[in-house]
Design a protein around this motif. Structure first.
Motif, mmCIF file in Angstrom:
data_model
loop_
_atom_site.group_PDB
_atom_site.id
_atom_site.type_symbol
_atom_site.label_atom_id
_atom_site.label_comp_id
_atom_site.label_asym_id
_atom_site.label_seq_id
_atom_site.Cartn_x
_atom_site.Cartn_y
_atom_site.Cartn_z
ATOM 1 N N ASP A 131 5.638 0.724 8.460
ATOM 2 C CA ASP A 131 6.653 0.251 7.517
ATOM 3 C C ASP A 131 6.130 0.516 6.112
ATOM 4 O O ASP A 131 5.426 -0.321 5.546
ATOM 5 C CB ASP A 131 6.893 -1.255 7.663
ATOM 6 N N GLN A 132 6.455 1.648 5.552
ATOM 7 C CA GLN A 132 6.027 1.994 4.196
ATOM 8 C C GLN A 132 7.283 2.133 3.345
ATOM 9 O O GLN A 132 7.693 3.210 2.948
ATOM 10 C CB GLN A 132 5.206 3.300 4.210
ATOM 11 N N GLU A 133 7.907 0.981 3.070
ATOM 12 C CA GLU A 133 9.174 0.984 2.347
ATOM 13 C C GLU A 133 8.984 1.228 0.855
ATOM 14 O O GLU A 133 9.826 1.829 0.190
ATOM 15 C CB GLU A 133 9.890 -0.361 2.535
ATOM 16 N N GLY A 134 7.884 0.724 0.310
ATOM 17 C CA GLY A 134 7.699 0.643 -1.133
ATOM 18 C C GLY A 134 7.862 -0.790 -1.577
ATOM 19 O O GLY A 134 8.399 -1.642 -0.849
ATOM 20 N N GLY A 135 7.402 -1.103 -2.788
ATOM 21 C CA GLY A 135 7.486 -2.470 -3.260
ATOM 22 C C GLY A 135 6.654 -3.401 -2.411
ATOM 23 O O GLY A 135 5.527 -3.100 -2.027
ATOM 24 N N ASN A 136 7.232 -4.545 -2.065
ATOM 25 C CA ASN A 136 6.495 -5.574 -1.351
ATOM 26 C C ASN A 136 6.031 -5.115 0.024
ATOM 27 O O ASN A 136 4.956 -5.509 0.484
ATOM 28 C CB ASN A 136 7.385 -6.817 -1.208
ATOM 29 N N VAL A 137 6.828 -4.296 0.702
ATOM 30 C CA VAL A 137 6.470 -3.842 2.055
ATOM 31 C C VAL A 137 5.778 -2.492 1.945
ATOM 32 O O VAL A 137 6.407 -1.428 2.002
ATOM 33 C CB VAL A 137 7.704 -3.783 2.970
ATOM 34 N N VAL A 140 0.118 1.203 3.272
ATOM 35 C CA VAL A 140 -0.981 2.037 2.788
ATOM 36 C C VAL A 140 -0.936 1.995 1.265
ATOM 37 O O VAL A 140 0.025 2.448 0.651
ATOM 38 C CB VAL A 140 -0.872 3.492 3.282
ATOM 39 N N GLU A 141 -1.981 1.448 0.673
ATOM 40 C CA GLU A 141 -1.993 1.230 -0.762
ATOM 41 C C GLU A 141 -2.854 2.286 -1.451
ATOM 42 O O GLU A 141 -3.345 3.224 -0.823
ATOM 43 C CB GLU A 141 -2.500 -0.188 -1.047
ATOM 44 N N SER A 142 -3.027 2.126 -2.752
ATOM 45 C CA SER A 142 -3.863 3.041 -3.531
ATOM 46 C C SER A 142 -5.243 3.158 -2.852
ATOM 47 O O SER A 142 -5.764 2.159 -2.349
ATOM 48 C CB SER A 142 -4.015 2.481 -4.948
ATOM 49 N N PRO A 143 -5.795 4.396 -2.748
ATOM 50 C CA PRO A 143 -5.503 5.604 -3.518
ATOM 51 C C PRO A 143 -4.335 6.455 -3.025
ATOM 52 O O PRO A 143 -4.085 7.523 -3.575
ATOM 53 C CB PRO A 143 -6.800 6.397 -3.403
ATOM 54 N N ALA A 144 -3.623 6.014 -1.987
ATOM 55 C CA ALA A 144 -2.359 6.674 -1.673
ATOM 56 C C ALA A 144 -1.368 6.346 -2.791
ATOM 57 O O ALA A 144 -1.547 5.386 -3.540
ATOM 58 C CB ALA A 144 -1.820 6.191 -0.331
ATOM 59 N N THR A 145 -0.321 7.126 -2.905
ATOM 60 C CA THR A 145 0.715 6.836 -3.893
ATOM 61 C C THR A 145 1.458 5.575 -3.468
ATOM 62 O O THR A 145 1.795 5.408 -2.299
ATOM 63 C CB THR A 145 1.687 8.016 -4.000
ATOM 64 N N GLU A 146 1.685 4.676 -4.425
ATOM 65 C CA GLU A 146 2.489 3.491 -4.177
ATOM 66 C C GLU A 146 3.853 3.681 -4.828
ATOM 67 O O GLU A 146 3.993 4.438 -5.788
ATOM 68 C CB GLU A 146 1.798 2.240 -4.713
ATOM 69 N N TYR A 147 4.852 2.961 -4.317
ATOM 70 C CA TYR A 147 6.236 3.208 -4.694
ATOM 71 C C TYR A 147 6.912 1.927 -5.154
ATOM 72 O O TYR A 147 6.581 0.828 -4.699
ATOM 73 C CB TYR A 147 7.013 3.797 -3.502
ATOM 74 N N PRO A 148 7.887 2.046 -6.053
ATOM 75 C CA PRO A 148 8.677 0.867 -6.419
ATOM 76 C C PRO A 148 9.535 0.434 -5.241
ATOM 77 O O PRO A 148 9.685 1.163 -4.256
ATOM 78 C CB PRO A 148 9.527 1.378 -7.579
ATOM 79 N N SER A 149 10.108 -0.746 -5.335
ATOM 80 C CA SER A 149 10.968 -1.236 -4.262
ATOM 81 C C SER A 149 12.278 -0.455 -4.217
ATOM 82 O O SER A 149 12.648 0.254 -5.159
ATOM 83 C CB SER A 149 11.280 -2.721 -4.480
ATOM 84 N N ALA A 150 12.988 -0.623 -3.108
ATOM 85 C CA ALA A 150 14.308 0.003 -2.994
ATOM 86 C C ALA A 150 15.238 -0.486 -4.090
ATOM 87 O O ALA A 150 15.991 0.303 -4.677
ATOM 88 C CB ALA A 150 14.906 -0.294 -1.617
ATOM 89 N N MET A 151 15.197 -1.780 -4.405
ATOM 90 C CA MET A 151 16.095 -2.306 -5.430
ATOM 91 C C MET A 151 15.777 -1.713 -6.794
ATOM 92 O O MET A 151 16.678 -1.512 -7.619
ATOM 93 C CB MET A 151 16.044 -3.828 -5.473
ATOM 94 N N ALA A 152 14.495 -1.420 -7.056
ATOM 95 C CA ALA A 152 14.146 -0.742 -8.306
ATOM 96 C C ALA A 152 14.802 0.631 -8.363
ATOM 97 O O ALA A 152 15.349 1.031 -9.393
ATOM 98 C CB ALA A 152 12.629 -0.621 -8.433
ATOM 99 N N LEU A 153 14.771 1.364 -7.254
ATOM 100 C CA LEU A 153 15.429 2.668 -7.222
ATOM 101 C C LEU A 153 16.934 2.514 -7.415
ATOM 102 O O LEU A 153 17.575 3.343 -8.065
ATOM 103 C CB LEU A 153 15.122 3.378 -5.906
ATOM 104 N N GLY A 154 17.495 1.451 -6.848
ATOM 105 C CA GLY A 154 18.911 1.186 -7.084
ATOM 106 C C GLY A 154 19.201 0.949 -8.552
ATOM 107 O O GLY A 154 20.223 1.392 -9.079
ATOM 108 N N ALA A 155 18.275 0.267 -9.231
ATOM 109 C CA ALA A 155 18.444 0.037 -10.673
ATOM 110 C C ALA A 155 18.359 1.336 -11.453
ATOM 111 O O ALA A 155 19.028 1.506 -12.482
ATOM 112 C CB ALA A 155 17.381 -0.938 -11.174
ATOM 113 N N GLY A 156 17.566 2.279 -10.969
ATOM 114 C CA GLY A 156 17.452 3.577 -11.626
ATOM 115 C C GLY A 156 18.669 4.451 -11.449
ATOM 116 O O GLY A 156 18.883 5.395 -12.228
#
Length: 588
Positions: A131-137, A140-156
């Motif tokens: 489960d690598q959704e981004g945001g809270n879920v 795999v964390e840094s040094p892998a790339t981390e991602y904003p949440s789905a709702m952040a992408l919705g805001a974008g």
């Protein structure tokens, strides 16, 4: 067209080569012929094994762990795969099931598990899921790339940004040996008090959510060659967005009409199907207007076969949400649940709490005639087809030596940071507090383990002072924060879920009362802005390091906040009053 015997020979050749090699050249065998040949040689026990995606304990295939012994009767993850002839495994990074240290370790772990599957009957590579959704879920964390949440992408509001985030995520996961990501979340977060979805959803608007889901499906599955991409999984069908109960701990009931379901919850799932998604995950929810029997959707034939298969024409994999969750265990025992799920139309059984019991129950159901072997074949055929079409059969292993060439690269980090910069939303700035200057105090919630997403990191970026106050600040902590605020030129307060953590409301209210300019930041759900009347409110939708960097840029004036609310924010005391409407945002 090659014969079935030729296809089987090719499959055996691929398997033998895979044990000792990293890259395997695709063989001239069609998916249909390989699937037919592979299915023909599976025993009933091996077919049933393919249905299960299980949890394993440890951080390498050969690590002995007491939980494996207690659950499965064998010590290592490799032995679990071999003994139960599994179709797949799933990784976690939580306190109870921690499989992840870093990208290189995970890649080696994946290879070890694949070798265990290839080296024992039925010699078929695994689905390796996460489960690598981004945001809270985020597993795999840094040094892998981390991602904003789905709702952040919705805001974008950018479908291209959503696709880019998924494409990078998928390629990095595949480089670590993961080939199935249980994302994106297709739930429309129509209930602001939803305790389990929240910022995991793209939006409260069905059309925006559908656009983002389709974009992410394309990113995950079409973001490179098939051996560089992952299967995506839209979740949680028929829609978890209006739930008032967490299905991990109870069985939510959604009293929405079938007509409203079609208008609100269905569009993102239909968009996922139309985009060619590989799998769809079920929800452990009651939805009486869709199935008046009251059984959870995971076990509902009217919902999974009647709606998803027959009406939407979906013929990909249907996977359950975790079978250890209370929502699916509340009405039936652990032996009955997997059988009912298969009868409802499910293909993959995820994380049964008692794998030996679940496997034996399915076998007994087939041997008694309750479930036909042809029905099992139908699901196994879909599983094998996905493994072939996603390139898992031809390239099950990854090159651990080149992990740095693919995971957490400067290019990936820069691309995701840029798109995250476009998500921060300015809801209010009545005091004209931005940009900040002078001595800035940063208080509120944070992560004491990872300094990249703590008040300390934000304070360092602002040249200010950090004072983490946590999710439940005591009276002593609040008083200390008040004293510190009086000596500051401005205060930034990071909030997280004010609907539940009332102590944070008290902290924020009392800091405002000091007279020092206060900037409140909803660092998870934007609904926090409805609970306290702060003169300046921002929403980041995520407390990940990537989101905190974007926030720092907005606070210092380096970046103008351009996000627009993908949900409406109601008043915390009177939800019929909307404080900040859908689409609101004061930036450019």
């Amino acid at each position: 067209m090659p014969s079935s015997r030729t296809a089987l020979a090719a499959a055996v050749t691929l398997t033998a080569a895979a044990i000792g090699a990293v890259t395997i050249a695709p063989q001239p065998t069609s998916a249909a012929n390989w699937v037919d040949a592979a299915l023909d040689r599976l025993s009933l026990e091996q077919k049933v094994g393919q249905l299960f995606v299980a949890t394993v304990w440890g951080k390498s295939a050969t690590e002995a762990h007491p939980n494996n012994q207690a659950r499965y009767g064998v010590a290592t993850p490799a032995e679990v795969v071999s003994r139960y002839q599994l179709g797949g495994v799933i990784y976690f990074n939580n306190s109870s099931t921690d499989n992840v240290d870093n990208p290189a370790q995970l890649a080696a772990f994946s290879n070890g598990l694949q070798r265990a599957a290839l080296g024992s009957a039925p010699h078929i590579p695994l689905v390796v899921a996460i489960d690598q959704e981004g945001g809270n879920v985020t597993r795999v964390e840094s040094p892998a790339t981390e991602y904003p949440s789905a709702m952040a992408l919705g805001a974008g509001r950018s479908q291209e940004d959503a696709r880019t985030a998924a494409a990078i995520n998928g390629r990095e996961l595949r480089a670590m040996g993961v080939n199935q990501n249980f994302a994106p979340v297709a739930d429309v977060n129509s209930n602001p008090l939803n305790p389990v979805i929240g910022a995991r959803s793209f939006a409260a608007d069905p059309e925006l959510a559908a656009q983002m889901v389709a974009a992410q499906v394309r990113g995950y599955q079409d973001g490179g060659r098939r051996t560089e991409t992952v299967s995506s999984s839209a979740k949680h069908f028929p829609g978890h967005g209006d739930a008032a109960t967490d299905s991990h701990t109870g069985l939510p009931r959604i009293d929405r009409s079938a007509e409203d379901w079609r208008a609100v919850d269905l569009p993102p799932f239909k968009a996922a199907v139309d985009a060619g998604i590989d799998s769809i995950m079920t929800a452990h929810i009651q939805f009486p207007s869709l199935d008046p029997s009251g059984v959870p959707a995971t076990l509902s034939r009217p919902i999974l076969t009647g709606l998803l298969r027959d009406e939407l024409g979906y013929d990909g994999l249907i996977v359950t949400d975790a079978l250890g969750m209370q929502g699916v265990r509340e009405m039936f025992g652990d032996a009955e649940v997997p059988v009912l799920a298969l009868e409802a139309g499910v293909d993959q059984l995820l994380m049964p709490p008692d794998l030996p019991l679940a496997r034996d129950a399915v076998l007994a159901a087939v041997r008694s005639g309750r479930i036909s072997e042809a029905r099992i074949d139908e699901s196994v055929r879909r599983i094998l087809k996905q493994k072939w079409e996603r390139g898992i059969i031809t390239r099950p292993l990854v090159d651990v030596r080149r992990i740095g060439d693919h995971v957490g690269t400067p290019q990936n980090l820069a691309a995701v940071q840029a798109l995250t910069d476009r998500t921060v939303t300015l809801l209010r700035d009545d005091a004209d507090a931005l940009p900040l200057s002078g001595n800035v105090l940063v208080a509120g919630v944070g992560d004491t383990v990872n300094p990249t997403r703590s008040p300390q990191a934000l304070a360092a970026a602002l040249g200010g002072t950090a004072m983490p106050t946590g999710t439940r600040p005591s009276e002593t902590v609040i008083a200390q924060a008040e004293a510190a605020a009086r000596d500051a030129d401005a205060v930034v307060v990071l909030t997280n879920n004010l609907s539940v953590f009332t102590q944070q409301r008290t902290l924020l209210t009392r800091l405002i009362a000091t007279g020092t300019p206060v900037v409140a930041v909803a660092s998870q759900v934007p609904y926090d802005a409805g609970f306290v009347d702060a003169p300046t409110w921002l929403a980041t939708y995520s407390w990940r390091g990537v989101s905190m960097k974007s926030l720092a840029k907005v606070l210092t004036g380096e970046v103008s906040p351009s996000g627009k609310l993908p949900v409406a924010v109601p008043d915390g005391a009177d939800p019929t009053v909307i404080r900040y409407p859908y689409g609101h945002g004061l930036g450019r």
